[in-house]
Design an enzyme around this catalytic site. Sequence first.
Site, short mmCIF file in Angstrom:
data_model
loop_
_atom_site.label_atom_id
_atom_site.label_comp_id
_atom_site.label_asym_id
_atom_site.label_seq_id
_atom_site.Cartn_x
_atom_site.Cartn_y
_atom_site.Cartn_z
CG HIS A 52 24.94 66.29 60.16
ND1 HIS A 52 26.13 67.08 59.41
CD2 HIS A 52 24.76 67.03 61.30
CE1 HIS A 52 26.36 68.22 60.90
NE2 HIS A 52 25.10 67.86 61.95
CG ASP A 106 26.35 66.15 56.71
OD1 ASP A 106 24.99 66.48 56.27
OD2 ASP A 106 27.08 66.20 57.37
CB SER A 134 26.93 69.73 63.64
OG SER A 134 26.12 70.00 62.58
#
Length: 730
Positions: free
Chosen positions: A701, A669, A581
């Site tokens: 995610h 995601d 991320s």
Amino acid sequence: MLTGSEEIAGIYQEFSKFPNPLKGWTGSQVSLKHGGKYCTIYSEWSQRDLERAEWVKFCREYIVFCDENSIVHTCPSGKCTELRGELLNRASPSGTLKAVLRGHTNKKGEEQQYLEIWSKTSKESSINLTALDKHGKVYEDDQFGCLAWSHSETHILYIAEKKRPKTASFFQTKLAFSAEEENYNSNKSKKCQKPVQGDQYLYWEDWGETLVKRNTPVLCVLDIESGNIFIMQGIPEHISPGQAIWAPKDTGIIFVGWWHLPWRLGLKYCTNRKSALYCVDLTGSECLQISSGVNSVRSPRLSPDQRHVIYLEGGNVKTHHQCYNLSLYNLDNKEISTVVKIVDYPIVDGFTGIYSSELALNCWASDSQRVIIDTAQRSRKDLIIVNSATGIVTSLITDSEAGSWTLLDIHQDLMVVSCSSPNCPPALKVGFLPAAGKEQGIAWVALDEAEPLPEIDWKILTFTPPFEQANPKFPGLQFESILLIPGHEKEVKPPLVVIPHGGPNSIFVVSWMLLPVALCKLGYAVLLVNYRGSSGFGQDSIRSLPGNIGSQDVKDVQYAVESVLKEGCVDSDKVLLIGGSHGGFIGCHLICQYPGFYKAFATRNPVINLVSKLGTTDIPDHTMVQAGFDFAPDQLPTPSVLTALLSKSPITCVSQVRTPVLIMLGEKDKRIHPTQGLELYRALRARSAPVRLLWYPDDNHSLSKVGTEADVFMNIALWFVFALDITNAA
């Protein structure tokens, strides 16, 4: 170092067996005939089952014998029992009943949900919620979900998806549609809805990552005696209710309402969403907004004397996580006060503020004056007690060898906590809360023992950025890192794996984490970096990052790495990198800005291009705010803003990459769309750079499904072996 795939898999299997505590609660204390008391501690745990490729949930029970306010003896009660199909459960206030929300798939493959009531000896009733068709699926997530007994133990409160109207095609056969209409006409008294033509593919907006199909939550109340379910009315249409509790004397329901105007922004990991505290009476005739609605709120908790509600309230910072006020609503005079204020810049070794995502369901002491909270304090998770009358904050943990503590429950001042360290898996402890002013004298007693792993050491490193890297608006800020070092083969310096966290306003705390400890057992040193902008270091640290992503956070990580290399405890020629991320965003910048420094990079769902991310994420405001701009949902970004976003994106400097890159993407995601990772993959392939892409079609995610997580670990470990073989050959 271990380099074979079977050896690596063996290490992962060994450490993935350690379970994680999910929750716990304490039964009422029972007096013994010959003096003393005892109570039962119930706890739930989750564990990875690699063979079944799923998370297994099970329960453990303990008996605690006590005398006045001291613990005499503890012992387990029976064996661990797997909990199959349980989505939610909650004991009644007296502990004599238990409500269970259970999921079941029938022979036709249809998902059913049941609400069961259990006594201490048997199942009292089971209600098929799906068959009743009063609402959609019940919410069991941490964001909205609840299962709350009324104080009288006659009703149960929960939250479910609002029942949607039936639909029909414009071209459905006349006979079939007539049958639907006939069913509607014959059931008008049951408030059936006439099918709506042409709406089968109507878009239903949801609350984003991990909250798909959560569109319109409604408050539901089950009357246990009659079996009737009531959908609460009178709630404003512009909000979604959640985190609900019963008002005093069961006169109404207190809940958090999140605005979903102009549209629903992602809620997962985003504690800053516009929201307010509400109270609706059971008739639905009046819904009172308690808090202002200017700042975000969450986790309302009613005091034992039913006179106060404590809750967390955000400030004016627009980042997705931040330091929070602890606010108090006085139910007698209907006034709100701030008990603990946001801490901007903490004093050295002082209280840094409250950063909890949620409060424990039971967090009040029996005196209805003190509140226990677990929260990050720099790189540790501390257990603090707050006096709601004076605002005085006191740590309950002093000079503890355990790194991080979490409150699971407090009942009649008996606390159940979980504690762990980077080299020690979670274990439960219990202790009585002393009288006010004597809180630091707690005698903790372990319910189960967890021994530290041999040959793994850890420490917290504190850094002050050099003068040229200081933030002129927020000077003097420090940041920290957690270093895990394998304790064997002292004559051979281990490779270093660097991991900046995602968020970016989250944090690593010194607790048990599978990935770092497994890498350490393979022979790697691991550096977890809490760069400026991380939670737990004061609000100014969080304020310092927006507008400086791709620069300040990247320099902090590199400075921490170079500082560790100077100590000479790791191999400076074998530095590796992991990031997911925003951690992937930082990692991509690192391999671009410091070409060849990192010998391999593994990234999960990375942020690559802020411009293309803006239109594909469930949190576009996050992109704008972290880049240093205001978010206006009714306005398109100007060309100058788009240029600035692109300039902060690592995709612009990908031509400088000399590091082999492993990319791992979750197809579902909604936070960082997998096309972000695809952009990186294609850019590297076009330049003949070493790159490998893994695509997980059933994950999102976090890539946290058991099968996915295991595959991710194996591929990262083997990718590092591959990269180090190249380094050794060179």
